[in-house]
Design an enzyme around this catalytic site. Structure first.
Site, PDB file in Angstrom:
ATOM      1  N   HIS A 104     -10.415 -26.796   4.792  1.00 54.40           N
ATOM      2  CA  HIS A 104     -11.708 -27.417   4.476  1.00 54.40           C
ATOM      3  C   HIS A 104     -12.510 -26.475   3.581  1.00 54.40           C
ATOM      4  O   HIS A 104     -12.563 -25.273   3.807  1.00 54.40           O
ATOM      5  CB  HIS A 104     -12.482 -27.862   5.718  1.00 54.40           C
ATOM      6  CG  HIS A 104     -12.962 -26.779   6.633  1.00 54.40           C
ATOM      7  ND1 HIS A 104     -14.130 -26.089   6.402  1.00 54.40           N
ATOM      8  CD2 HIS A 104     -12.443 -26.285   7.774  1.00 54.40           C
ATOM      9  CE1 HIS A 104     -14.303 -25.219   7.391  1.00 54.40           C
ATOM     10  NE2 HIS A 104     -13.293 -25.304   8.225  1.00 54.40           N
ATOM     11  N   ASP A 127     -13.275 -18.889   7.305  1.00 55.30           N
ATOM     12  CA  ASP A 127     -13.542 -20.266   7.718  1.00 55.30           C
ATOM     13  C   ASP A 127     -14.244 -21.004   6.598  1.00 55.30           C
ATOM     14  O   ASP A 127     -15.457 -21.042   6.561  1.00 55.30           O
ATOM     15  CB  ASP A 127     -14.365 -20.270   9.010  1.00 55.30           C
ATOM     16  CG  ASP A 127     -14.511 -21.664   9.610  1.00 55.30           C
ATOM     17  OD1 ASP A 127     -13.753 -22.558   9.214  1.00 55.30           O
ATOM     18  OD2 ASP A 127     -15.402 -21.846  10.458  1.00 55.30           O
ATOM     19  N   GLU A 136     -16.209 -30.577   6.851  1.00 59.12           N
ATOM     20  CA  GLU A 136     -15.559 -30.403   8.158  1.00 59.12           C
ATOM     21  C   GLU A 136     -16.580 -29.932   9.176  1.00 59.12           C
ATOM     22  O   GLU A 136     -16.558 -30.338  10.340  1.00 59.12           O
ATOM     23  CB  GLU A 136     -14.414 -29.383   8.040  1.00 59.12           C
ATOM     24  CG  GLU A 136     -13.557 -29.251   9.306  1.00 59.12           C
ATOM     25  CD  GLU A 136     -14.065 -28.230  10.335  1.00 59.12           C
ATOM     26  OE1 GLU A 136     -13.585 -28.251  11.470  1.00 59.12           O
ATOM     27  OE2 GLU A 136     -14.964 -27.417  10.005  1.00 59.12           O
ATOM     28  N   GLU A 137     -17.478 -29.058   8.730  1.00 60.37           N
ATOM     29  CA  GLU A 137     -18.359 -28.375   9.684  1.00 60.37           C
ATOM     30  C   GLU A 137     -19.398 -29.289  10.324  1.00 60.37           C
ATOM     31  O   GLU A 137     -19.804 -29.057  11.457  1.00 60.37           O
ATOM     32  CB  GLU A 137     -19.060 -27.187   9.003  1.00 60.37           C
ATOM     33  CG  GLU A 137     -18.116 -26.071   8.550  1.00 60.37           C
ATOM     34  CD  GLU A 137     -17.460 -25.318   9.715  1.00 60.37           C
ATOM     35  OE1 GLU A 137     -17.721 -25.663  10.875  1.00 60.37           O
ATOM     36  OE2 GLU A 137     -16.671 -24.399   9.446  1.00 60.37           O
ATOM     37  N   ASP A 170      -6.809 -23.874   9.505  1.00 62.34           N
ATOM     38  CA  ASP A 170      -8.216 -23.656   9.853  1.00 62.34           C
ATOM     39  C   ASP A 170      -8.344 -22.799  11.109  1.00 62.34           C
ATOM     40  O   ASP A 170      -9.105 -23.110  12.024  1.00 62.34           O
ATOM     41  CB  ASP A 170      -8.930 -25.006  10.039  1.00 62.34           C
ATOM     42  CG  ASP A 170     -10.439 -24.852  10.232  1.00 62.34           C
ATOM     43  OD1 ASP A 170     -10.983 -23.780   9.895  1.00 62.34           O
ATOM     44  OD2 ASP A 170     -11.074 -25.800  10.733  1.00 62.34           O
ATOM     45  N   HIS A 221     -18.492 -18.440  11.554  1.00 64.13           N
ATOM     46  CA  HIS A 221     -19.826 -19.051  11.442  1.00 64.13           C
ATOM     47  C   HIS A 221     -20.951 -18.014  11.375  1.00 64.13           C
ATOM     48  O   HIS A 221     -22.079 -18.321  11.773  1.00 64.13           O
ATOM     49  CB  HIS A 221     -20.111 -19.999  12.621  1.00 64.13           C
ATOM     50  CG  HIS A 221     -19.225 -21.211  12.654  1.00 64.13           C
ATOM     51  ND1 HIS A 221     -19.421 -22.244  13.528  1.00 64.13           N
ATOM     52  CD2 HIS A 221     -18.149 -21.566  11.902  1.00 64.13           C
ATOM     53  CE1 HIS A 221     -18.494 -23.174  13.329  1.00 64.13           C
ATOM     54  NE2 HIS A 221     -17.707 -22.779  12.354  1.00 64.13           N
TER      55      HIS A 221
END
Lengths: 460, 460
Positions: free
Chosen positions: B279, B291, B325-326, B353, B423
């Site tokens: 992603h 990520d 995606e998030e 991922d 994140h």
């Protein structure tokens, strides 16, 4: 604060005549005997008190920047704690300390893409003008590269992104980077945080401005290792990196605070002093758990345990919680002035200031006989991993005493992780292992007992 | 953005009639032969290209929050890169995505002592009123404790400080904490960052509000583990903890962005598709290296290496860089709509991922025959550590395809460290080991080659 300074435990004034408890010295077996040391170690290891005290210091008082209100609260707290421990003398010895305040600070990267830039102003730095400073960043690896590219520095923010080569070497960019950049016309100085970790928050610490004429004072701050690395890659790639800084830092007039001094008066030679210490001031972020709150609690614990175990030694055990280690060491200097008449009666001066990790032994500042004597005393501390003794540095605050001939003993711990937390918002209570607090308390109590009880003092 | 969407490589429109390069299939030895796989692995491991590409993505484009300008720049960059790689078809397939912006945010602890509180608003959260929110903090360990003490929550900021029990379990407080607190009258919600590390910056991630009537929307943010732990200790000690939050977060109207799709058209069965993906959106802090920037580069690298090695497989290899995606997976949904007519011609859908650490193998979503077939293909990847195959989850974005019967293959890495960075502002290029980029590229290229070249497709 004045109320604290004014407070002198009466017994302190009456020191020469005070009736000492009659705890008899264990003449046989000798003072270094495994029996007493074993009793000390067992007692200390079983006692949660210093762990709870450290938690209280970190959670209730918080960080203790010298000059700050938290520092005042900390001094009052320590005085009350030492009195509750039953120390014979508890004094706050006045010291005029610098009062630097961080103020509000924030930074952002404007180009090549916008993002917030976590930063932490360096201790002693000036602030920016109210409207901030925005400029292109010039990234250099070291002082040599700055000199080689000096003509690019004017009007720029110079970022030093040196590789980590150990604290002692890498810290020079924090201390002297701003001057070096300002000489070539830079408008501000950033440094890669002085840490081996490429992860974690920015790390502050003291910086200094030269008094040399014609070198303007420019703001200086630390950024995260990740951000410094990225800026360097962007810069080397030819992308203009533009940063905006706002720092509200300023130096206010000096204020009166104090070294906290407490004595457990010696049984036979009360005039001879074995000093055990940590520095009570910290930076203003995190809660100063490893640097150096835990050491202060350990120093307090040494005297508390001796009292608790009714092991009043031959000599006086003096607990000192130094102020202003981080900025200008006014605490250490004030102590030398206040105690000039008894410096030559200090038998040993221990400082703990390498973080509260597993015990690692002792670094002795003295001649080879002193080192050998401490090594002998440390043999029964092998059970704690605290029997390694080498010649070396004892501590910043005991340095004036050491230079006046007092043997210095640096308490060492296995502090590979220290610089992950050091001077950063990550230096917090949760980073200290309770078992390490107890093990260090045991090692320090045992060694101080032996030093204070030994028939002959260490050679000066 | 519209210019990008409008761009459709001509060869794409002409797909049925395009003349394909005549790279003959290696009929003998068979496609899984060690020789070809070995050639792929050797070639990929020797190629620095994906490492340099990841660095460019991280340093020049930066993080890619869906809806953001950086995301637009990223899409344009990826299109240009895939065209330069010589893909047969490169398309930006339009998707309407949510446009949440963080705005300015800051927090401070007012009591028991004042300090800045690093925080990171959760994705999707509303902001505070302009004047901020100041309230006492109620700390709970979990939802059960909140329910048990529900009458204390009104007017408070509820802090969830659950122990780390793995991402899958602990993330529930991030996703649902605000609703749970709001039901009892809380004015804001804080969570301990969803990470095992007690060190490092706060970690963001998506949260959701219920549509249930009578549950007000309150701002939600993550704080550092250290700060959550301290607040809990202070709260349990009976000290009132007071916090002030200012968050400028808001949800703007949806914007059109895109999934980036590129095909290396199959030699014999161009209509059959083996999909490889990551992603492309990330959070807005750090640069989304682990990520999921690295995975996007890996997916691009698979097709680039096959092209470079002149290994055009039997089936079409399709690279997909998913958007959103998030937040809400609009990219995955849009793909299903746009490709409804060819879903049943997808032979396999791989998603990467789980961070770009050392290869760990594959997690296969399919029946036992499929798992066994992939396990057989993975045998020669043992040299990369990528031969472990188990039945399991393949990925969020390929899930709709999997649910439509397409076998899913999740690319796994040895990601014990993943949630240290995930994140957070620490998810940056320097955290990715170049050797891991190359090893994962080699493993993915080899497996995709085998899947796209196999005589029979995987069973659906």
């Amino acid at each position: 604060m004045r109320a604290i300074i004014a407070f002198v435990v009466l017994v302190g004034l009456l020191l020469p005549t005070v009736a000492l408890p009659s705890s008899p010295a264990p003449e046989d077996p000798p003072v270094t005997s495994d029996l007493i040391v074993q009793r000390i170690i067992e007692s200390v290891l079983a006692d949660e008190h210093p762990v709870e005290r450290l938690q209280e210091l970190c959670d209730v008082i918080g960080p203790r920047l010298c000059g700050s209100e938290n520092m005042d609260r900390g001094i009052a707290w320590a005085m009350a704690q030492l009195k509750a421990d039953g120390m014979d003398v508890v004094r706050a010895e006045p010291v005029m300390v610098p009062h630097w305040v961080r103020g509000e600070e924030r930074a952002e990267v404007i180009a090549p893409w916008h993002h917030d830039l976590p930063l932490l102003g360096l201790g002693g730095s000036i602030g920016t003008p109210e409207e901030g400073i925005e400029a292109e960043v010039m990234v250099v690896s070291d002082f040599d590269e700055l000199e080689a590219r000096a003509d690019e520095a004017a009007g720029r923010i110079v970022l030093f992104n040196p590789p980590w080569e150990g604290y002692g070497k890498t810290v020079q960019y924090r201390v002297k980077g701003a001057d070096a950049a300002a000489k070539h016309g830079a408008v501000a100085c950033l440094i890669r945080s002085v840490t081996q970790s490429t992860y974690g928050p920015p790390h502050t610490g003291v910086m200094r401005y030269t008094d040399e004429e014609g070198v303007p004072r420019i703001p200086a701050a630390a950024i995260r290792v990740e951000d410094a690395a990225r800026m360097e890659r962007q810069h080397r790639r030819g992308l203009p990196v533009r940063v905006r800084l706002e720092m509200g830092a300023q130096r206010l007039p000096d204020v009166e605070q104090a070294n906290v001094v407490a004595d457990l008066i010696g049984r036979e030679k009360p005039e001879e002093i074995v000093l055990v210490s940590g520095h009570f001031d910290s930076w203003d972020v995190g809660d100063g758990a490893h640097d150096d709150g835990a050491s202060c609690v350990l120093a307090m614990e040494v005297a508390r345990q001796l009292k608790k175990l009714d092991l009043r030694p031959r000599r006086t055990v003096r607990v000192v919680l130094w102020i202003d280690e981080e900025m200008t060491q006014t605490g250490a200097k004030a102590y030398m002035l206040a105690h000039a008449d008894e410096v030559d009666r200090h038998v040993a001066a221990m400082e703990s200031d390498s973080g509260c990790f597993a015990p690692a032994g002792w670094s002795v500042r003295g001649d080879s006989t002193t080192v050998a004597l401490v090594a002998e005393m440390a043999v029964p501390l092998a059970v704690l991993g605290a029997d390694d003794v080498s010649e070396g540095w004892a501590g910043v605050d005991v340095r004036p005493l050491n230079e006046a001939g007092v043997p210095g003993i640096g308490h060492r711990t296995q502090n590979d992780e220290y610089f992950l937390y050091h001077h950063s918002p990550a230096d917090t209570y949760d980073k200290v292992d309770p078992d390490h607090v107890k093990a260090n308390a045991a090692a320090m109590t045992a060694l101080i007992w032996m030093l204070a009880e030994a028939e002959d003092p260490l050679p000066r």
